[in-house]
Design a protein around this motif. Structure first.
Motif, mmCIF file in Angstrom:
data_model
loop_
_atom_site.group_PDB
_atom_site.id
_atom_site.type_symbol
_atom_site.label_atom_id
_atom_site.label_comp_id
_atom_site.label_asym_id
_atom_site.label_seq_id
_atom_site.Cartn_x
_atom_site.Cartn_y
_atom_site.Cartn_z
ATOM 1 N N ALA A 170 0.834 -1.200 0.000
ATOM 2 C CA ALA A 170 0.000 0.000 0.000
ATOM 3 C C ALA A 170 0.871 1.253 0.000
ATOM 4 O O ALA A 170 0.597 2.217 -0.735
ATOM 5 N N CYS A 171 1.939 1.241 0.792
ATOM 6 C CA CYS A 171 2.839 2.395 0.840
ATOM 7 C C CYS A 171 3.578 2.571 -0.476
ATOM 8 O O CYS A 171 3.748 3.703 -0.963
ATOM 9 N N ARG A 172 4.017 1.487 -1.093
ATOM 10 C CA ARG A 172 4.703 1.573 -2.392
ATOM 11 C C ARG A 172 3.787 2.164 -3.453
ATOM 12 O O ARG A 172 4.218 2.949 -4.299
ATOM 13 N N MET A 173 2.505 1.786 -3.428
ATOM 14 C CA MET A 173 1.545 2.274 -4.421
ATOM 15 C C MET A 173 1.342 3.783 -4.330
ATOM 16 O O MET A 173 0.869 4.406 -5.282
ATOM 17 N N ALA A 174 1.685 4.360 -3.190
ATOM 18 C CA ALA A 174 1.495 5.795 -2.989
ATOM 19 C C ALA A 174 2.809 6.564 -2.958
ATOM 20 O O ALA A 174 2.797 7.777 -2.759
ATOM 21 N N SER A 175 3.921 5.891 -3.189
ATOM 22 C CA SER A 175 5.214 6.582 -3.086
ATOM 23 C C SER A 175 6.179 6.145 -4.184
ATOM 24 O O SER A 175 6.290 6.801 -5.228
#
Length: 375
Positions: free
Chosen positions: A326-331
């Motif tokens: 989830a964090c990778r998808m936003a960063s």
């Protein structure tokens, strides 16, 4: 400066009990334990929003409220970089907005405008389908051509980083192919393209689908359309508005199941009304209603997204997507779409977000400088 974190996002996984060393704005080392200037629960790269029209009353095409307030609000939510997005409006309005963005970028380069760093413009309009306008005013939509593009962007070519086109329109694929060759990221969106037309666009250099499922030809078992073409093509990255209103949780799970963590990115698609109290608003002569944090046009059409990217990270986890992904998808992933490397590894820019265990933003660093403390 040293930051100790219980969980450090590196690649697809979290490493435990690591200390990140920052010197001259860049990460120089990640080591185990040791003394540090800050101790946090979770550390991730700064969030990068490729599709954001504004918020807190600000929109570059409206300029009704101050830009600094919006940039400060975004940064408090962990968004360190943003593509300011322009929807379809009249030519004078869109060119004025391009001027607003370029001026803001110049001020930031001179250190005169704090907040989320503006890294360019996403042109979401005006070369979109009259059949799938979404919240765009149909009267502002135009047929794409090289001449129409030059008329819109002349003098601002250097800040255009991404463009959304409806590939079924005359000359759209040709224009997209030309812009992709010049380093602009091109995606399909606000489109009634059928499956074969969408595949031709992706073969021609379109590499994304704008807010997947929204303002697109619907997926049908005998007419799969642009959505199926994008989901099946490993070259294509699918944008997702993760407010759990624009897309049902099951739809997010479906996209994730097909595209995986490397071809699905979170965007806010936030608009001027985001962050404002429930009520009725008017921007550029159009009426909007905000109810329970959801913005709609006066006719009931869904407008922009209802969360900034910190909310998207929480919502993606709530539907079963692992926290690291989830964090990778936003960063990291949206940054990579623009050719930017945003990771917490030596040599990278020290844009970092510290989160609590319940995924609330606590600290934000930009270029190694503490920019936000929500403690």
């Amino acid at each position: 400066m040293k930051i100790f974190t219980k969980r450090l996002l590196t690649g697809r996984t979290f490493l435990t009990d690591k200390t990140v060393t920052v010197e001259n704005g860049r990460i120089t080392a990640t080591t185990g334990g040791g003394p540090a200037d800050f101790a946090v629960d979770v550390l991730t790269p700064g969030l990068v929003d490729l599709h954001c029209h504004g918020g807190q009353g600000f929109d570059p095409e409206q300029v009704a409220h101050p830009l600094p307030d919006f940039l400060a609000a975004m940064l408090r939510c962990g968004v360190t970089e943003v593509l300011l997005t322009l929807g379809a409006e009249s030519l004078p309005v869109m060119r004025r907005a391009l001027g607003v963005v370029k001026d803001a970028m110049q001020k930031q380069a001179a250190g005169q405008l704090p907040g989320t760093r503006i890294i360019g413009v996403h042109l979401e309009g005006p070369f979109l389908s009259q059949v799938r306008p979404g919240a765009m005013p149909p009267a502002a939509l135009r047929i794409p051509s090289s001449a129409a593009y030059r008329e819109l962007t002349q003098g601002y070519e250097d800040i255009i980083r991404q463009i959304t086109l409806a590939p079924e329109l005359p000359q759209a694929i040709t224009l997209g192919q030309s812009q992709a060759a010049h380093g602009v990221r091109v995606q399909a969106g606000h489109t009634d393209a059928d499956f074969s037309t969408a595949r031709r666009a992706f073969d021609a250099g379109f590499t994304g689908l704008c807010h997947t499922f929204n303002a697109c030809r619907p997926l049908h078992h005998r007419d799969p359309g642009v959505v199926a073409a994008a989901l099946l093509d490993d070259r294509v990255t699918t944008e997702c508005i993760c407010d759990l209103v624009h897309l049902h949780p099951g739809t997010l799970q479906l996209i994730y199941k097909i595209k995986g963590a490397d071809r699905m990115i979170a965007v806010s698609d936030s608009v001027a009304t985001h962050g404002l109290c429930d009520g009725c608003y008017t921007f550029n002569g159009q009426g909007y209603v905000v109810q329970n944090g959801v913005s709609r046009c006066a006719d009931g059409t869904l407008d922009g997204g209802g969360v900034y990217l910190d909310g998207a990270v929480r919502n993606l986890q709530s539907v079963g997507i692992p926290a690291a992904e989830a964090c990778r998808m936003a960063s990291t992933l949206p940054a990579a779409c623009l050719g930017l490397r945003r990771e917490l590894t030596p040599g990278c820019l020290a844009d970092c977000v510290a989160w609590s265990d319940d995924w609330r933003v606590q600290y934000v660093w930009q270029g190694g400088q503490l920019a936000v403390s929500n403690i």
